[in-house]
Design an enzyme around this catalytic site. Structure first.
Site, PDB file in Angstrom:
ATOM      1  N   ASP A 106      15.829  70.242 -23.188  1.00 21.65           N
ATOM      2  CA  ASP A 106      16.751  69.460 -23.998  1.00 21.65           C
ATOM      3  C   ASP A 106      18.093  70.180 -24.140  1.00 21.65           C
ATOM      4  O   ASP A 106      18.202  71.394 -23.898  1.00 21.65           O
ATOM      5  CB  ASP A 106      16.116  69.252 -25.384  1.00 21.65           C
ATOM      6  CG  ASP A 106      16.570  67.963 -26.043  1.00 21.65           C
ATOM      7  OD1 ASP A 106      17.586  67.404 -25.620  1.00 21.65           O
ATOM      8  OD2 ASP A 106      15.907  67.540 -27.004  1.00 21.65           O
ATOM      9  N   CYS A 162      16.624  66.305 -20.663  1.00 23.72           N
ATOM     10  CA  CYS A 162      16.923  65.457 -21.807  1.00 23.72           C
ATOM     11  C   CYS A 162      18.179  66.027 -22.435  1.00 23.72           C
ATOM     12  O   CYS A 162      18.410  67.233 -22.380  1.00 23.72           O
ATOM     13  CB  CYS A 162      15.744  65.545 -22.776  1.00 23.72           C
ATOM     14  SG  CYS A 162      16.069  64.834 -24.399  1.00 23.72           S
ATOM     15  N   ASP A 170      16.922  58.328 -26.722  1.00 25.90           N
ATOM     16  CA  ASP A 170      16.075  58.428 -27.916  1.00 25.90           C
ATOM     17  C   ASP A 170      15.787  57.037 -28.467  1.00 25.90           C
ATOM     18  O   ASP A 170      14.984  56.886 -29.375  1.00 25.90           O
ATOM     19  CB  ASP A 170      16.765  59.267 -29.000  1.00 25.90           C
ATOM     20  CG  ASP A 170      16.665  60.759 -28.705  1.00 25.90           C
ATOM     21  OD1 ASP A 170      15.929  61.133 -27.772  1.00 25.90           O
ATOM     22  OD2 ASP A 170      17.330  61.549 -29.405  1.00 25.90           O
TER      23      ASP A 170
HETATM   24  C1  GLA Z   1      16.551  65.402 -29.090  1.00 34.50           C
HETATM   25  C2  GLA Z   1      15.682  64.693 -28.079  1.00 34.50           C
HETATM   26  C3  GLA Z   1      14.439  64.167 -28.765  1.00 34.50           C
HETATM   27  C4  GLA Z   1      13.700  65.306 -29.414  1.00 34.50           C
HETATM   28  C5  GLA Z   1      14.625  66.034 -30.385  1.00 34.50           C
HETATM   29  C6  GLA Z   1      13.966  67.284 -30.933  1.00 34.50           C
HETATM   30  O1  GLA Z   1      17.067  64.488 -30.005  1.00 34.50           O
HETATM   31  O2  GLA Z   1      16.378  63.674 -27.455  1.00 34.50           O
HETATM   32  O3  GLA Z   1      13.615  63.512 -27.832  1.00 34.50           O
HETATM   33  O4  GLA Z   1      13.203  66.190 -28.437  1.00 34.50           O
HETATM   34  O5  GLA Z   1      15.833  66.415 -29.758  1.00 34.50           O
HETATM   35  O6  GLA Z   1      14.788  67.961 -31.790  1.00 34.50           O
END
Ligand code: GLA
Length: 754
Positions: free
Chosen positions: A464, A502, A524
């Site tokens: 991420d 991500c 998300d």
């Molecule tokens: C981001 C990602 C989510 C999740 C959060 C965790 O928003 O897009 O899917 O993993 O971080 O903090």
């Protein structure tokens, strides 16, 4: 095949050609990029300037054919009579590169920097151009039906030069076009916008340091009359995760100049004697079979030449992710309960999302630290992973390695490792980025992530990155080069680890990231109605095997919309399926439905993930020649619906198929006080009896089954009637708002023999 005949370069794919010629002035002309033609036909594509246009600046006095501003070029100069957009700017110094030599090479020519590039079977044309003290290499690589372009600038002189803009590609295309871009933001990714390309420049650019959800780097140029299945359509993208730039602008002469490259905003790179600057690889596809034809070529290219070799055609596991169900609130036992439920539903991979390290109990602390939070996980990651594996599931983990919270051990020890400038640091989601330009920072990440992967036997990583950068231009580019170094060092030695990238959802959905991991978390926003737009728009330029697509709870966290579980499943099937909700809160009948979804998906997984994807009028279809799966999605229903017809695409006209519905169940509670449609009793919709019945009783919805020829199914199969307010019937489709249906079309050899 790439050939050089009578002064013309012919680059020929299966269905496309690109013809280039060095003209009398040493400039590289683009004669044609589009339909497959012969190299010998170059003359047919020659534009004639005749006696010219007024005000023309000529390269040769008296020769009206020598106006660079009116030429169709594949590269151009600045300050030398071509007033259209220039691909290269050297801080005020004119550029005027002329042809020096060329080579036709087998395969891909490796990059000198850490920039990723497409791999596999290919041929490359390298054209070398020069101007005093500088050499410019232009690479044209042909992969089946996709052309890639990049440029390398070398300072071969003594004096330093300052590069303020350098594109990967410039293409002057003849014709009238519309440009579609994919723009948005967090939970609102890839919204499609289409504008006619005219004399004012249309720019698709990102300046957040990353490819961004604001403006995906991919875009389309289509002729105004193009449709889904007919007409001339170009698809463009770039293998790069940083600030990108693309622009299209039409000239008076009717040429559309398309440039693609790194964003020139605040870009400033000094090239000292002997130094080199190379651009990322721009890619372009073309089809005369409309948007679908172009998408098909891009999908094939990405599946074969972009994603890591290990994952090509390899089925992806059905995963369960802890985030939406638990957020930061979990411990060893709760995770194991979830893992047990996930396994029972058929999931194959259990992913522990954010919150497993340091003092990470919310998003204000812990980023940068790799010590496992022993309060939540007393047996460590190894202990948890071992238990998960003993249940028969793989174990995956979330990381955000590029960022650091100020409230972290790492920041307290190495505040200088954060990517800052001379002003006060600007936080976003309470975090700063780490300075990946620094070798010690890269080593720290590579060592820590690698160690955890190996120790806990992790086979999936959700990588991420949750903020925009504040680094400008060249600094942002150098950061991205550092990121690619880190990703390469972690994942190249561990090809079996499935990397899903991500960035707050789809903030870095790009081909650069896909070179390291085969899938990306699209958004998300998992509301299936929103996802229909997000996944459909991504499908123009990315194959469905790259979409992380999860079923989450309803009402949905971002829209408060209540959607049927069936629709949440049907949308997520067209991607890499996962579940992301608190399984402990599900009703038994919901678990049964999910078990059915997972089993169904696994049976057709190969078709869902790698079949040919088609956008239908109100839905999607995937097919692999023998099997097709088609979903029809609904928005709001209207009373008294008429007959409905489903027109499938791409089937074999001569073959016979078995057509059936993926069975759906109706919840009794959805009828409310109209339960009298179903049972001869009058029940209070808010009473206990109906509430209890809703938890236990389902009824079958109308399912259709028949045999039909491919030609008939493409002409349009008549579907069962829809609910019309007159009562429930098993042979009717009783869909609700946001309902959906899924049909299975399988080749039936037995009926072909009859
Ligand atoms: C981001 C990602 C989510 C999740 C959060 C965790 O928003 O897009 O899917 O993993 O971080 O903090």
């Amino acid at each position: 095949m790439i050939e050089y005949k009578d002064g013309v370069f012919g680059l020929h794919g299966e269905e496309i050609s690109c013809l280039l010629r060095v003209n009398a002035y040493g400039l590289l002309e683009l004669l044609h990029f589009g339909e497959k033609v012969r190299t010998e036909d170059a003359e047919a594509f020659t534009l004639r300037q005749g006696i010219g246009w007024g005000e023309a600046v000529l390269l040769q006095e008296g020769n009206t054919e020598s106006c660079p501003d009116a030429m169709a070029l594949a590269w151009s100069g600045a300050g030398r009579g071509d007033y259209r957009e220039s691909p290269l700017e050297l801080g005020g110094i004119p550029t005027d590169f002329r042809y020096e030599s060329h080579e036709i090479l087998t395969g891909v020519v490796p990059m000198e920097s850490t920039l990723p590039q497409a791999q596999g079977e290919a041929e490359t044309l390298r054209v070398t151009m020069t101007q005093a003290g500088l050499t410019l290499e232009l690479y044209f690589t042909l992969f089946d039906d996709v052309l890639s372009r990049r440029a390398v600038l070398k300072n071969v002189g003594e004096t330093p030069v300052t590069v303020t803009k350098m594109m990967s590609s410039l293409m002057d295309l003849y014709g009238e076009y519309e440009m579609s871009t994919f723009d948005g933001g967090w939970i609102a990714e890839v919204r499609k916008h289409t504008l006619p390309v005219s004399e004012s420049r249309i720019v698709n650019e990102s300046t957040t340091g990353f490819s961004s959800h604001r403006h995906n780097p991919g875009f389309l140029l289509s002729e105004p009359e193009a449709t889904e299945d007919s007409g001339r359509v170009y698809g463009f993208n770039i293998i790069y995760s940083g600030d990108h730039y693309a622009a299209a602008q039409r000239s008076l002469q009717g040429l559309t100049r398309v440039v693609q490259g790194i964003s020139p905003a605040n870009f400033c790179k000094v090239l000292n004697s002997g130094e080199t600057l190379e651009t990322p690889e721009a890619v372009m596809a073309f089809s005369t079979d409309g948007f679908h034809g172009m998408s098909r070529k891009m999908h094939k290219f990405i599946n074969i030449h972009v994603i890591p070799a290990y994952w090509q055609g390899r089925e992806r596991p059905v995963l369960f992710n802890s985030w939406e169900g638990c957020m930061f609130d979990f411990n060893h036992n709760r995770l194991l309960r979830l893992a047990k439920d996930a396994k029972d539903l058929g999931c194959e991979l259990f992913v522990l999302d954010d919150g497993w390290f340091g003092e990470r109990n919310d998003d204000t602390a812990g980023l940068g630290d790799y010590t496992v939070n022993r309060k939540k996980l007393p047996h460590g990651l190894e202990g948890l992973a071992k238990k998960v594996r003993a249940m028969g599931m793989q174990f995956g983990l979330w990381f955000e390695p590029e960022a650091v919270n100020i409230n972290s051990e790492l920041y307290r020890k190495h505040p200088d490792w954060a990517l800052t400038d001379e002003f006060a640091p600007l936080l976003s989601r309470h975090e700063l980025l780490l300075d990946l330009r620094k070798e010690e920072v890269r080593d720290y990440i590579v060592w820590n992530v690698g160690k955890l992967l190996d120790e806990a036997g992790i086979t999936y990583v959700k990588w991420d990155m949750n903020r925009h950068s504040t680094a400008l231009g060249t600094k942002a580019h150098d950061y991205i080069l550092g990121l690619y170094d880190v990703l390469g060092r972690i994942f190249h030695p561990r090809p079996h680890v499935l990397l899903e990238s991500c960035s707050s959802g789809g903030n870095r959905f790009d081909l650069g990231m896909l070179c390291y991991g085969p899938q990306i978390w699209c958004s998300d926003n998992t509301d299936p109605i929103e996802r229909q737009v997000i996944q459909e728009n991504l499908s123009y330029l990315y194959p469905q095997s790259t979409f992380g697509a999860h079923v989450s709870a309803a009402p949905h966290a971002q829209t408060l919309r209540n959607t049927p579980l069936c629709t949440r499943g049907n949308v997520s099937f067209f991607g890499c399926l996962g579940y992301e909700l608190d399984l402990g809160q599900l009703l038994k009948l919901e678990k049964e439905e999910i078990r059915g979804q997972v089993a169904f998906y696994k049976q057709y997984r190969r078709v869902f993930q790698f079949g040919e994807f088609r956008r239908l009028k109100n839905g999607w279809q995937v097919s692999n020649g023998e099997t097709a799966l088609a979903a029809v999605f609904r928005g709001l229903l209207h009373a008294a619906p008429g007959y409905e017809v489903l027109r499938l695409k791409g089937l074999d006209r001569e073959k016979c198929y078995h057509f059936s519905t993926f069975a759906r169940k109706l919840r009794i509670g959805q009828f409310g006080s109209l339960v009298k449609h179903v049972a001869p009793v009058n029940l209070n919709p808010n009473g206990l009896i109906l509430r209890a019945a809703d938890r236990h009783i389902t009824m079958p919805d109308g399912a259709q089954e028949c045999r039909a020829g491919g030609a008939a199914l493409m002409a349009g199969i008549r579907l069962l009637p829809l609910f019309r307010g007159t009562g429930y019937d098993e042979n009717q489709r009783t869909l609700t708002d946001f309902g959906s249906e899924l049909f299975i079309i399988e080749e039936d050899k037995s009926c072909e023999n009859n």
